[in-house]
Design a protein around this motif. Structure first.
Motif, PDB file in Angstrom:
ATOM      1  N   ARG A 144      82.499  60.679  60.816  1.00  0.00           N
ATOM      2  CA  ARG A 144      82.547  59.314  60.290  1.00  0.00           C
ATOM      3  C   ARG A 144      83.362  58.394  61.195  1.00  0.00           C
ATOM      4  NH1 ARG A 144      83.011  59.373  53.671  1.00  0.00           N
ATOM      5  NH2 ARG A 144      81.039  60.475  53.280  1.00  0.00           N
ATOM      6  N   TYR A 145      84.420  58.928  61.762  1.00  0.00           N
ATOM      7  CA  TYR A 145      85.263  58.106  62.636  1.00  0.00           C
ATOM      8  C   TYR A 145      84.651  57.901  64.013  1.00  0.00           C
ATOM      9  CZ  TYR A 145      89.195  58.067  59.389  1.00  0.00           C
ATOM     10  OH  TYR A 145      90.004  57.851  58.299  1.00  0.00           O
ATOM     11  N   SER A 146      83.772  58.813  64.422  1.00  0.00           N
ATOM     12  CA  SER A 146      83.242  58.768  65.789  1.00  0.00           C
ATOM     13  C   SER A 146      81.811  58.235  65.882  1.00  0.00           C
ATOM     14  CB  SER A 146      83.292  60.172  66.411  1.00  0.00           C
ATOM     15  OG  SER A 146      82.526  61.098  65.656  1.00  0.00           O
ATOM     16  N   HIS A 147      81.190  57.937  64.728  1.00  0.00           N
ATOM     17  CA  HIS A 147      79.812  57.456  64.738  1.00  0.00           C
ATOM     18  C   HIS A 147      79.676  56.216  63.864  1.00  0.00           C
ATOM     19  CE1 HIS A 147      79.264  61.617  66.086  1.00  0.00           C
ATOM     20  NE2 HIS A 147      78.091  61.252  66.566  1.00  0.00           N
ATOM     21  N   PRO A 148      78.816  55.285  64.254  1.00  0.00           N
ATOM     22  CA  PRO A 148      78.576  54.090  63.432  1.00  0.00           C
ATOM     23  C   PRO A 148      77.978  54.471  62.075  1.00  0.00           C
ATOM     24  CG  PRO A 148      77.716  53.801  65.652  1.00  0.00           C
ATOM     25  CD  PRO A 148      78.070  55.251  65.526  1.00  0.00           C
ATOM     26  N   ASN A 187      73.574  61.782  58.931  1.00  0.00           N
ATOM     27  CA  ASN A 187      73.653  63.025  59.707  1.00  0.00           C
ATOM     28  C   ASN A 187      74.966  63.777  59.500  1.00  0.00           C
ATOM     29  OD1 ASN A 187      71.128  62.702  61.333  1.00  0.00           O
ATOM     30  ND2 ASN A 187      72.190  60.902  62.111  1.00  0.00           N
ATOM     31  N   GLU A 188      75.848  63.228  58.690  1.00  0.00           N
ATOM     32  CA  GLU A 188      77.214  63.752  58.643  1.00  0.00           C
ATOM     33  C   GLU A 188      77.296  65.194  58.141  1.00  0.00           C
ATOM     34  OE1 GLU A 188      79.387  61.102  56.187  1.00  0.00           O
ATOM     35  OE2 GLU A 188      78.635  61.927  54.302  1.00  0.00           O
ATOM     36  N   ASN A 189      76.342  65.634  57.325  1.00  0.00           N
ATOM     37  CA  ASN A 189      76.369  67.014  56.848  1.00  0.00           C
ATOM     38  C   ASN A 189      75.721  67.996  57.825  1.00  0.00           C
ATOM     39  OD1 ASN A 189      77.663  66.488  54.338  1.00  0.00           O
ATOM     40  ND2 ASN A 189      75.734  65.743  53.499  1.00  0.00           N
ATOM     41  N   LEU A 190      75.105  67.472  58.882  1.00  0.00           N
ATOM     42  CA  LEU A 190      74.455  68.325  59.876  1.00  0.00           C
ATOM     43  C   LEU A 190      75.353  68.608  61.079  1.00  0.00           C
ATOM     44  CD1 LEU A 190      70.876  66.722  59.931  1.00  0.00           C
ATOM     45  CD2 LEU A 190      71.710  68.617  58.520  1.00  0.00           C
ATOM     46  N   TRP A 191      76.139  67.625  61.447  1.00  0.00           N
ATOM     47  CA  TRP A 191      76.989  67.754  62.627  1.00  0.00           C
ATOM     48  C   TRP A 191      78.280  68.490  62.268  1.00  0.00           C
ATOM     49  CZ3 TRP A 191      81.895  66.335  64.117  1.00  0.00           C
ATOM     50  CH2 TRP A 191      82.152  66.337  65.492  1.00  0.00           C
ATOM     51  N   PRO A 192      78.707  69.432  63.118  1.00  0.00           N
ATOM     52  CA  PRO A 192      78.153  69.860  64.413  1.00  0.00           C
ATOM     53  C   PRO A 192      77.329  71.137  64.315  1.00  0.00           C
ATOM     54  CG  PRO A 192      80.361  70.714  64.199  1.00  0.00           C
ATOM     55  CD  PRO A 192      80.050  70.017  62.882  1.00  0.00           C
ATOM     56  N   TYR A 193      76.866  71.475  63.126  1.00  0.00           N
ATOM     57  CA  TYR A 193      76.218  72.767  62.899  1.00  0.00           C
ATOM     58  C   TYR A 193      74.774  72.810  63.397  1.00  0.00           C
ATOM     59  CZ  TYR A 193      80.138  72.850  59.637  1.00  0.00           C
ATOM     60  OH  TYR A 193      81.390  72.768  59.080  1.00  0.00           O
ATOM     61  N   VAL A 194      74.128  71.642  63.462  1.00  0.00           N
ATOM     62  CA  VAL A 194      72.705  71.581  63.780  1.00  0.00           C
ATOM     63  C   VAL A 194      72.479  71.096  65.203  1.00  0.00           C
ATOM     64  CG1 VAL A 194      70.561  70.324  63.290  1.00  0.00           C
ATOM     65  CG2 VAL A 194      71.913  71.270  61.403  1.00  0.00           C
ATOM     66  N   LYS A 195      71.671  71.829  65.922  1.00  0.00           N
ATOM     67  CA  LYS A 195      71.212  71.408  67.254  1.00  0.00           C
ATOM     68  C   LYS A 195      69.687  71.361  67.231  1.00  0.00           C
ATOM     69  CE  LYS A 195      75.479  71.842  68.762  1.00  0.00           C
ATOM     70  NZ  LYS A 195      76.320  70.639  69.007  1.00  0.00           N
ATOM     71  N   LYS A 232      65.923  59.785  60.561  1.00  0.00           N
ATOM     72  CA  LYS A 232      65.643  60.924  61.424  1.00  0.00           C
ATOM     73  C   LYS A 232      66.946  61.539  61.935  1.00  0.00           C
ATOM     74  CE  LYS A 232      61.928  60.762  63.940  1.00  0.00           C
ATOM     75  NZ  LYS A 232      60.880  60.413  64.923  1.00  0.00           N
ATOM     76  N   VAL A 233      66.870  62.817  62.219  1.00  0.00           N
ATOM     77  CA  VAL A 233      68.061  63.572  62.614  1.00  0.00           C
ATOM     78  C   VAL A 233      68.650  63.034  63.918  1.00  0.00           C
ATOM     79  CG1 VAL A 233      68.931  65.853  63.291  1.00  0.00           C
ATOM     80  CG2 VAL A 233      67.262  65.634  61.427  1.00  0.00           C
ATOM     81  N   TYR A 234      69.937  62.709  63.855  1.00  0.00           N
ATOM     82  CA  TYR A 234      70.720  62.216  64.993  1.00  0.00           C
ATOM     83  C   TYR A 234      70.193  60.911  65.576  1.00  0.00           C
ATOM     84  CZ  TYR A 234      73.012  66.750  64.656  1.00  0.00           C
ATOM     85  OH  TYR A 234      73.707  67.856  64.209  1.00  0.00           O
ATOM     86  N   GLN A 235      69.451  60.184  64.750  1.00  0.00           N
ATOM     87  CA  GLN A 235      69.034  58.837  65.117  1.00  0.00           C
ATOM     88  C   GLN A 235      69.535  57.868  64.055  1.00  0.00           C
ATOM     89  OE1 GLN A 235      64.845  58.518  66.012  1.00  0.00           O
ATOM     90  NE2 GLN A 235      64.863  60.276  67.402  1.00  0.00           N
TER      91      GLN A 235
END
Length: 297
Positions: free
Chosen positions: A10-14, A20-28, A161-164
């Motif tokens: 939350r602090y590092s992304h707009p 996407n917050e529940n996916l990062w950093p677990y999902v690639k 969409k994921v990471y967009q």
């Protein structure tokens, strides 16, 4: 630990990336040139996926789309001819009567609350299961990756969409107006004939299903359980005690009915016939023709 990573995210992304917050950093993920997700790793484990491109126009002819309205109880499925079937949410209770080959769930609340049904779906080795990356992650967390025997296909809401960054409703038309596969209605409801770039939501999984079945190549869709009324009643597989809430009544006139009308027009232009076997359905005959299943089969 999940809350810790969520705070970092939350602090590092707009804010537009908040979904996407529940996916990062677990999902690639890895995307193909068409935009679809073709590779997925969750918590450092590779998750086998069927690419959407492998399924484009892979089918033809007729398909049974099984929704979950109370009217399903009044249907004798033994008179139906053998055909591919796509189930949604709790329709899997019909597995002894309907041979499901395709399945679609995008409601995360359903995955969380009806793990008993999910457990039966994922152990079916002959099933192709369409869900979002969020859904895949939830299922793995609940059951383990090794417990999943069905074939997974990752699909996405075109707006999230994921990471967009999330696309607001007011911008969906502007952002997608130049895509040949997307058809907008006069009031800017979208329908995507090539779901590799995402699926438009309209408040009900059935609208996802129409875009999916169009992409797969089917030309005749039989609908059961698409009642869109009697929302106070349990779904055909529920009782009063276990009934999950429904918010469809709040969206029926403002979102769902106009979207179904648009889907009907798009599918007709693609020579796809839709037959609603729920005679008591609130969806008018002018949108999807209503026919008594005994008159067909």
């Amino acid at each position: 630990m999940g809350t810790f990573f969520k705070q970092i995210y939350r602090y590092s992304h707009p804010r537009a990336f908040r979904h996407n917050e529940n996916l990062w950093p677990y999902v690639k993920i890895t995307r193909s040139s068409t935009g679809e997700i073709v590779r997925l790793a969750y918590k450092k484990k590779s998750v086998p996926l069927v690419p959407l491109s492998a399924l484009k126009n892979a089918y033809s002819g007729e398909v049974l789309l099984t929704a979950t309205g109370p009217s399903v109880k009044n249907i004798s499925f033994e008179v139906f001819p053998e055909m591919p079937a796509l189930g949604v949410n709790g329709a899997y209770f019909l597995n002894n009567q309907v041979s499901f080959t395709l399945y679609l769930i995008v409601d995360m609340g359903f995955i969380d609350r009806r793990s008993d049904i999910i457990a039966e779906i994922i152990k079916n080795e002959s099933l192709i299961f369409f869900t979002t990356v969020h859904g895949i992650a939830r299922i793995i967390d609940c059951f383990s990756l090794e417990a999943i025997k069905c074939r997974l296909v990752a699909i996405e809401d075109i707006a999230c969409k994921v990471y967009q960054p999330k696309i607001e409703d007011s911008e969906l038309h502007t952002k997608n107006a130049n895509r040949d596969s997307i058809v907008f209605s006069e009031n800017q409801i979208g329908f995507n004939k090539d779901i590799r770039s995402g699926i438009f939501d309209a408040g009900t999984v059935a609208y996802w299903a129409f875009q999916l079945l169009s992409f797969l190549g089917f030309k005749l869709i039989y609908l059961v359980g698409l009642d869109m009324n009697n929302f106070h009643q349990p779904r055909f597989y529920e009782n009063e005690r276990e009934k999950l809430p429904s918010f469809l009544s709040e969206k029926l006139d403002s979102i769902i009915r106009p979207s179904f009308r648009h889907a009907s027009q798009v599918m007709k232009s693609e020579n796809i016939r839709v037959v609603n076997l729920s005679l008591a359905s609130a969806i008018e005959d002018e949108i999807f023709e209503k026919v008594n299943y005994n008159d067909i089969f």
